[in-house]
Design a protein around this motif. Structure first.
Motif, PDB file in Angstrom:
ATOM      1  N   THR A  89      50.145  37.258  44.445  1.00  0.00           N
ATOM      2  CA  THR A  89      49.271  36.100  43.718  1.00  0.00           C
ATOM      3  C   THR A  89      49.863  34.589  43.523  1.00  0.00           C
ATOM      4  OG1 THR A  89      50.385  36.689  41.681  1.00  0.00           O
ATOM      5  CG2 THR A  89      48.374  37.980  42.426  1.00  0.00           C
ATOM      6  N   GLN A  93      47.037  33.993  37.754  1.00  0.00           N
ATOM      7  CA  GLN A  93      46.500  35.240  36.930  1.00  0.00           C
ATOM      8  C   GLN A  93      45.260  35.874  37.692  1.00  0.00           C
ATOM      9  OE1 GLN A  93      47.684  36.690  34.278  1.00  0.00           O
ATOM     10  NE2 GLN A  93      49.104  35.130  34.321  1.00  0.00           N
ATOM     11  N   LYS A  95      42.649  39.312  38.281  1.00  0.00           N
ATOM     12  CA  LYS A  95      42.174  40.693  37.693  1.00  0.00           C
ATOM     13  C   LYS A  95      41.662  41.683  38.446  1.00  0.00           C
ATOM     14  CE  LYS A  95      38.439  42.072  34.787  1.00  0.00           C
ATOM     15  NZ  LYS A  95      37.223  41.774  34.053  1.00  0.00           N
ATOM     16  N   GLU A  97      40.292  45.208  39.832  1.00  0.00           N
ATOM     17  CA  GLU A  97      39.508  46.419  39.491  1.00  0.00           C
ATOM     18  C   GLU A  97      39.599  47.414  40.664  1.00  0.00           C
ATOM     19  OE1 GLU A  97      37.227  46.676  36.781  1.00  0.00           O
ATOM     20  OE2 GLU A  97      38.032  44.668  35.997  1.00  0.00           O
ATOM     21  N   GLY A 108      35.353  34.538  42.328  1.00  0.00           N
ATOM     22  CA  GLY A 108      35.768  33.892  41.244  1.00  0.00           C
ATOM     23  C   GLY A 108      35.352  32.422  41.101  1.00  0.00           C
ATOM     24  N   ASN A 159      40.014  31.587  38.276  1.00  0.00           N
ATOM     25  CA  ASN A 159      39.858  32.782  37.745  1.00  0.00           C
ATOM     26  C   ASN A 159      39.385  33.613  38.846  1.00  0.00           C
ATOM     27  OD1 ASN A 159      39.152  34.708  36.061  1.00  0.00           O
ATOM     28  ND2 ASN A 159      37.308  33.743  35.093  1.00  0.00           N
ATOM     29  N   THR A 161      39.063  37.306  40.480  1.00  0.00           N
ATOM     30  CA  THR A 161      38.569  38.998  40.408  1.00  0.00           C
ATOM     31  C   THR A 161      38.956  39.628  41.844  1.00  0.00           C
ATOM     32  OG1 THR A 161      37.172  38.684  38.599  1.00  0.00           O
ATOM     33  CG2 THR A 161      37.148  40.777  39.644  1.00  0.00           C
TER      34      THR A 161
END
Length: 181
Positions: A89, A93, A95, A97, A108, A159, A161
């Motif tokens: 990464t 940050q 996320k 799943e 994102g 952001n 995902t």
């Protein structure tokens, strides 16, 4: 002619250059000298700032618009030989799943600043993430969004995902490839 010069406001400038006046002595009040000095310094300052490009940077900075832009989507099928997925990464940050589908999905948004009137530049996939499969391991690297430096420095916030297959071992690495718990 003296009346014309006096009414044009040029009298104070022309006095030292030989236009005869009564008494031959020039009298200035200090307040006028002070304001003329302020005007002169201000004009000189703006000329200096314009010639160095700082005024252009300030105009650019004042006219910026902050907006949210979608990251280009990624849908990469996971082959049957892939046993492990490593997500790097770069300190962002992320996320994570899980899904039963054998496909890696990435989507994102990120916040960016543009100059009012310019079109929003959607970055290419290659500048945001890369994906490589080597042997039985798939590597997904999330790159750091661009950072503006200078007077108007700005850090872009992403952001992200990521949806990974549930049956595959996952490893998440942060900044400096340190494991993230």
């Amino acid at each position: 002619m003296a009346r014309c010069i006096r009414s044009a406001g040029l009298r104070d400038i022309s006095l030292p250059y030989g236009i005869p006046q009564r008494g031959g002595i020039v009298h200035y009040d200090w307040l006028s000298v002070f304001f003329i000095g302020i005007l002169y310094a201000g004009c000189l300052g703006f000329a200096l700032l314009t010639s160095t490009g700082i005024i252009g940077e300030v105009r650019h900075w004042v006219g910026q618009v902050e907006s949210t832009v979608d990251i280009p989507r990624l849908q990469e099928p996971v082959g049957p030989g892939v046993k492990r997925i490593v997500v790097q990464t770069s300190g962002q940050q992320v996320k994570l799943e899980k899904s039963e589908e054998p496909v890696v999905h990435l989507f994102g948004t990120y916040r960016t600043r543009t100059v009012a009137g310019d079109t929003e530049k959607v970055p290419a996939k290659e500048s945001l993430y890369t994906i490589h499969t080597i042997g039985d391991t798939m590597y997904l690297q999330i790159k750091e969004p661009p950072i503006d430096r200078g007077i108007r420095s700005y850090r872009t916030y992403a952001n992200v995902t990521i949806v990974l297959p549930a049956g595959v071992k996952t490893e998440l690495l942060g900044a400096d490839n340190q494991p993230v718990a």
